[in-house]
Design a protein around this motif. Structure first.
Motif, PDB file in Angstrom:
ATOM      1  N   ALA A  18       0.842  -1.194   0.000  1.00 51.15           N
ATOM      2  CA  ALA A  18       0.000   0.000   0.000  1.00 51.15           C
ATOM      3  C   ALA A  18       0.872   1.236   0.000  1.00 51.15           C
ATOM      4  N   ASN A  19       0.291   2.328  -0.482  1.00 54.07           N
ATOM      5  CA  ASN A  19       0.927   3.639  -0.415  1.00 54.07           C
ATOM      6  C   ASN A  19       0.243   4.436   0.687  1.00 54.07           C
ATOM      7  N   TYR A  42       5.215  -1.525   2.899  1.00 55.41           N
ATOM      8  CA  TYR A  42       4.361  -0.377   2.641  1.00 55.41           C
ATOM      9  C   TYR A  42       5.271   0.789   2.225  1.00 55.41           C
ATOM     10  N   ASP A  63      -3.474   5.068  -0.685  1.00 58.83           N
ATOM     11  CA  ASP A  63      -4.431   4.089  -0.159  1.00 58.83           C
ATOM     12  C   ASP A  63      -4.955   4.498   1.211  1.00 58.83           C
ATOM     13  N   TYR A 133      -4.286  -3.011   8.044  1.00 54.01           N
ATOM     14  CA  TYR A 133      -4.738  -3.988   7.047  1.00 54.01           C
ATOM     15  C   TYR A 133      -6.215  -3.833   6.670  1.00 54.01           C
ATOM     16  N   LEU A 136      -6.504  -0.989   4.351  1.00 50.81           N
ATOM     17  CA  LEU A 136      -5.997  -1.328   3.017  1.00 50.81           C
ATOM     18  C   LEU A 136      -7.060  -2.070   2.224  1.00 50.81           C
ATOM     19  N   ALA A 139      -9.578   0.371   1.056  1.00 52.83           N
ATOM     20  CA  ALA A 139      -9.067   1.128  -0.086  1.00 52.83           C
ATOM     21  C   ALA A 139      -9.132   0.291  -1.353  1.00 52.83           C
ATOM     22  N   THR A 140      -8.807  -0.999  -1.240  1.00 55.24           N
ATOM     23  CA  THR A 140      -8.884  -1.892  -2.401  1.00 55.24           C
ATOM     24  C   THR A 140     -10.315  -1.993  -2.904  1.00 55.24           C
ATOM     25  N   ARG A 334       2.191  -3.207  -7.269  1.00 56.49           N
ATOM     26  CA  ARG A 334       1.275  -3.841  -6.316  1.00 56.49           C
ATOM     27  C   ARG A 334       1.174  -5.341  -6.595  1.00 56.49           C
ATOM     28  N   ASP A 393      -4.372  -6.795  -5.120  1.00 57.60           N
ATOM     29  CA  ASP A 393      -3.571  -6.389  -3.952  1.00 57.60           C
ATOM     30  C   ASP A 393      -3.321  -7.552  -3.004  1.00 57.60           C
TER      31      ASP A 393
END
Length: 453
Positions: A18-19, A42, A63, A133, A136, A139-140, A334, A393
């Motif tokens: 992730a960013n 990360y 993210d 997590y 993340l 975000a995904t 990714r 991801d």
């Protein structure tokens, strides 16, 4: 290599889970967070002011935005509000970090400002990673909705690319488990609360009813409650259920173990009730947001984009989708994994009982595979008795766990097939492949097929 702001410039070939945008003027905290993130794959970008953080978020859409307790030009709550109210950044999960002594006072303000989570400082690395997590994955899901809706338009499907961030679901549905739940004080009408001190009853309740979150009060039975956490996480229907675990004065090792066993949030006694209420509301809001995104994703699955025989996505949609997913994964460094399932004895059902029976079995297999995945994962009928699953991801080691779980459940399931007057069992061959730099969709899928066990 070091950048001018002190953050490390990583190799372009390094995989990023992730960013993360780190927004704080506390240089020592920023560098500590950046180092912890970097050790765990990360990528952390540092912004010392709220204005810089807003500009970075708008331009690069990280993210997660991780906000420290100090900014040079605005209060952290103002940055949270501005991120949440900007159409370009409103779907970026936000994580607020606050000094331990101020956490309770800040919790409700952070919730009102739109924070998705709040961590008390100083935070341990294991807890930071465990708490990042779920954000993340959120975000995904947001990214998956944007991508899938965009591609669906090419197939004549109109679907929204964003969901309403406002929770309109009414009272939270909470399950409180443990002998000490009676000690917890909640305002009248705070939520629809179901309580039990019996862990076996708790297992039955979560299996039969839908809850927005479960709150486990371990007391002196920590191991039993950790086992319940693990069971929830490994249950294909429940693995997204937020679990808040209350421990009696745990050591650092106990907290780390609780997160490893599946707790979403761990809080020690004595409890700050304002912090507890804020934590529950954040977990509930996040859970309901996941359900709204799931519903929006399902709108991209129509007769135009799906396979008529099985009801999951068509091969044509898969190929278009995977091309876009590969480009995104390569550009952003990714992880991306593909699973492949081949069920050879569908042919035996077809030979013995006819095409309709075989088709009905394929429909059920497609439904089962989809039901055992996260909302952001995509299932497609590839050809004949074969299905392809894309896990965005997701590193290969995680994908293989998913693959073996699905294959095992399918192999142990008795399928009731139309006009077949006996249970039908299947055997499953499964393969997994993760993205390589030289891959195109055909190469990635082909390697997963070659890896069929």
């Amino acid at each position: 290599m070091m950048k001018a702001n002190g953050s490390r410039e990583e190799s372009p070939s390094m995989i990023h889970l992730a960013n993360v945008l780190i927004a704080t003027a506390d240089t020592a905290l920023a560098e500590d967070l950046s180092a912890k993130l970097r050790r765990n794959f990360y990528h952390g970008q540092i912004a010392g002011t709220g204005a810089q953080a807003l500009a970075e978020a708008r331009e690069h859409h990280p993210d997660i935005v991780l906000i420290g307790p100090l900014l040079e030009d605005m209060e952290p709550a103002e940055l949270l509000s501005r991120l949440a109210s900007d159409p370009q950044t409103e779907d970026i999960p936000t994580f607020l970090m606050v000094p331990d002594e101020k956490a309770g006072a800040v919790a409700q303000r952070a919730l009102a400002a739109g924070a998705d989570d709040l961590l008390r400082l100083p935070g341990e690395e294991a807890e930071l990673l465990a708490r990042l997590y779920p954000l993340l994955r959120l975000a995904t899901m947001h990214g998956e909705l944007r991508l899938r809706a965009e591609l669906a338009e090419r197939f004549g499907v109109s679907a929204g690319r964003r969901v309403d961030g406002q929770d309109k679901g009414g009272k939270a549905r909470l399950l409180l488990v443990g002998e000490g739940v009676g000690d917890l004080a909640f305002p009248e009408g705070y939520a629809e609360i179901t309580t039990t001190a019996n862990l076996y009853e708790a297992e039955d309740l979560v299996a039969r009813q839908n809850f927005d979150a479960a709150l486990l009060v371990a007391g002196g039975r920590t191991e039993a409650h950790l086992d319940l956490c693990s069971q929830i996480r490994h249950n294909p229907r429940l693995f997204n259920l937020p679990v808040l675990l209350i421990l009696d004065g745990p050591a650092k090792a106990d907290v780390a173990e609780a997160y490893r066993r599946g707790a979403t949030r761990v809080m020690p006694r004595p409890l700050d009730m304002a912090l507890l209420h804020g934590a529950i509301e954040m977990l509930v809001r996040r859970q309901r947001l996941r359900w709204r995104i799931r519903e929006a994703l399902m709108q991209t699955l129509t007769p135009h984009s799906s396979d008529a025989q099985t009801g999951v996505y068509s091969r044509a949609f898969l190929e278009s989708y995977l091309a876009a997913r590969l480009e995104k994964a390569k550009t952003q460094n990714r992880p991306l994994s593909v699973l492949y399932f081949y069920i050879p004895n569908v042919d035996g059902v077809r030979t013995q009982f006819g095409e309709d029976a075989a088709g009905h079995l394929l429909q059920q297999l497609a439904q089962w595979i989809s039901s055992l995945l996260r909302a952001e994962d995509l299932t497609a009928h590839y050809q004949g008795n074969e299905f392809c699953v894309v896990l965005p991801d997701t590193p290969r080691e995680e994908a293989e766990v998913v693959m073996h779980r699905i294959a095992g459940i399918l192999a142990y399931t008795d399928f009731a097939v139309r006009d077949v007057f006996q249970p039908v069992k299947v055997w499953v061959q499964a393969g997994c492949a993760d993205l390589r730099a030289e891959d195109d969709p055909a190469a990635l899928i082909g390697r997963a097929r070659l890896n069929l066990d």
